[in-house]
Design a protein around this motif. Structure first.
Motif, PDB file in Angstrom:
ATOM      1  N   GLN A 247       0.738  -1.329  -0.025  1.00 33.75           N
ATOM      2  CA  GLN A 247      -0.050  -0.073   0.050  1.00 33.75           C
ATOM      3  C   GLN A 247       1.007   1.139   0.166  1.00 33.75           C
ATOM      4  O   GLN A 247       1.792   1.393   0.510  1.00 33.75           O
ATOM      5  CB  GLN A 247      -0.820   0.004   1.467  1.00 33.75           C
ATOM      6  N   PHE A 289      -4.830   6.780  -0.384  1.00 30.88           N
ATOM      7  CA  PHE A 289      -4.285   5.508  -0.897  1.00 30.88           C
ATOM      8  C   PHE A 289      -3.965   5.883  -2.636  1.00 30.88           C
ATOM      9  O   PHE A 289      -5.029   5.911  -3.358  1.00 30.88           O
ATOM     10  CB  PHE A 289      -4.608   4.407  -0.761  1.00 30.88           C
ATOM     11  N   ILE A 292      -2.370  -0.052  -4.076  1.00 33.24           N
ATOM     12  CA  ILE A 292      -2.826  -1.138  -3.455  1.00 33.24           C
ATOM     13  C   ILE A 292      -2.361  -2.180  -4.289  1.00 33.24           C
ATOM     14  O   ILE A 292      -2.990  -2.395  -5.334  1.00 33.24           O
ATOM     15  CB  ILE A 292      -4.168  -1.207  -2.849  1.00 33.24           C
TER      16      ILE A 292
END
Length: 328
Positions: A247, A289, A292
């Protein structure tokens, strides 16, 4: 000094002096080991770790990268009190550690055991090891070889390694160390500042088990205790594991992306070999984010002049999964 005739503990590695810039570093977390023939062993076995050990060795030796330091972000052998499990890990990774120095942060599977003084007193993740084999086999590069928080200058990078398994709150010995270390970094000598701890400060995870050890609870505790220090001192990058995934956040300050990039990028790289945890994600993905991925792998970290580049590498074939660069 130490008696040079005294052999080191099995599987321990003392870093040599850091090389001159450019700096080439490899990072992995949550790895384990497995026999080459697939035979059963007395400990946990993670066959995919063999791809990581082989690819890491190639990157430590390769003219294309030639990593000189391996940083392990915790959950090392998953031996859980079975001594040969530690031997299996170091034997498996010996081709890589023969070419590069090796240091490690302590993780829950090395430290946690009920009533042992850890931060999560109901946990038994280490199988009763309580950090003893970890400290015996993996020397800290600091003044105290048994310390589980320390710092290291390696080429153009200053590493701060802290212990997420014991008290890190303001007023603790560890918090005092972190504050003093960050305040003393010479950015002219080491322009890049990287903080390493096993559990992440920012994480995409919906895992709520473990009470005070739940992923988001610990992340919030880490932010409360350490994020102000990281921001004020200009930490460029944090590296963690624990969640068995890859991540990456945007440059982040107090939970928000910053347009000028002047905030730490937080990377979880707990995909070194242990079974992936792709069943415990938030929906929708938090906007912080930027990447991922659920494939086993590790990181290459390279500095050149005014740039630090992090490449997430797939263990199976050493191909690139994600890459980003930071600039002074």
């Amino acid at each position: 000094g130490a008696d040079p005739s005294t052999p080191p503990a099995r599987g321990s590695y003392t870093p040599p002096p850091p090389p001159a810039s450019p700096t080439r570093i490899l990072y992995m977390a949550d790895v384990g080991a497995a026999g080459a023939d697939g035979a059963a062993s007395g400990g946990w076995s993670f066959p995919t770790s063999r791809n990581t050990s082989a690819s890491l060795a190639a990157d430590a030796e390769s003219d294309g990268f030639r990593g000189t330091l391996i940083v392990h972000g915790g959950d090392v052998s998953y031996a859980h009190g079975f001594g040969p499990g530690w031997d299996a890990f170091f034997n498996q990774f010996s081709p890589a550690t023969a070419s590069a120095a090796y240091v490690a942060a302590i993780g829950n599977h090395e430290r946690l055991s009920p009533n042992s003084g850890d931060r999560y007193s109901n946990a038994s993740d280490s199988g009763g090891e309580c950090g003893v084999p970890f400290r015996a086999r993996i020397a800290s590069p600091g003044a105290d070889p048994a310390a589980t928080w320390w710092s290291l200058n390696w080429g153009a990078v200053h590493f701060l390694v802290f212990n997420t398994e014991v008290d890190f709150a303001p007023g603790s010995d560890q918090h005092s160390f972190v504050a003093a270390d960050l305040a003393g970094v010479d950015r002219a000598a080491t322009p890049w500042l990287v903080a390493v701890g096993h559990r992440p400060m920012y994480i995409d995870s919906a895992y709520a088990g473990g009470g005070t050890a739940a992923d988001q609870v610990v992340a919030a505790d880490l932010r409360d205790a350490l994020e102000p220090l990281f921001i004020s001192s200009g930490v460029d990058l944090t590296l963690a594991g624990h969640h068995h995934s890859y991540q990456r956040t945007c440059p982040t300050v107090n939970g928000s992306c910053v347009a000028d990039g002047r905030g730490p990028v937080h990377v979880v790289a707990g995909h070194g070999g242990a079974d992936l945890t792709d069943g415990s994600m938030q929906d929708p993905t938090p906007p912080l984010f930027r990447a991922i991925d659920f494939e086993h792998g590790y990181l290459r970290i390279a500095t050149d002049a005014d740039t630090l580049t992090v490449t997430a590498v797939r263990s199976a074939d050493r191909s690139t999964v994600d890459e980003f660069s930071l600039r002074v």
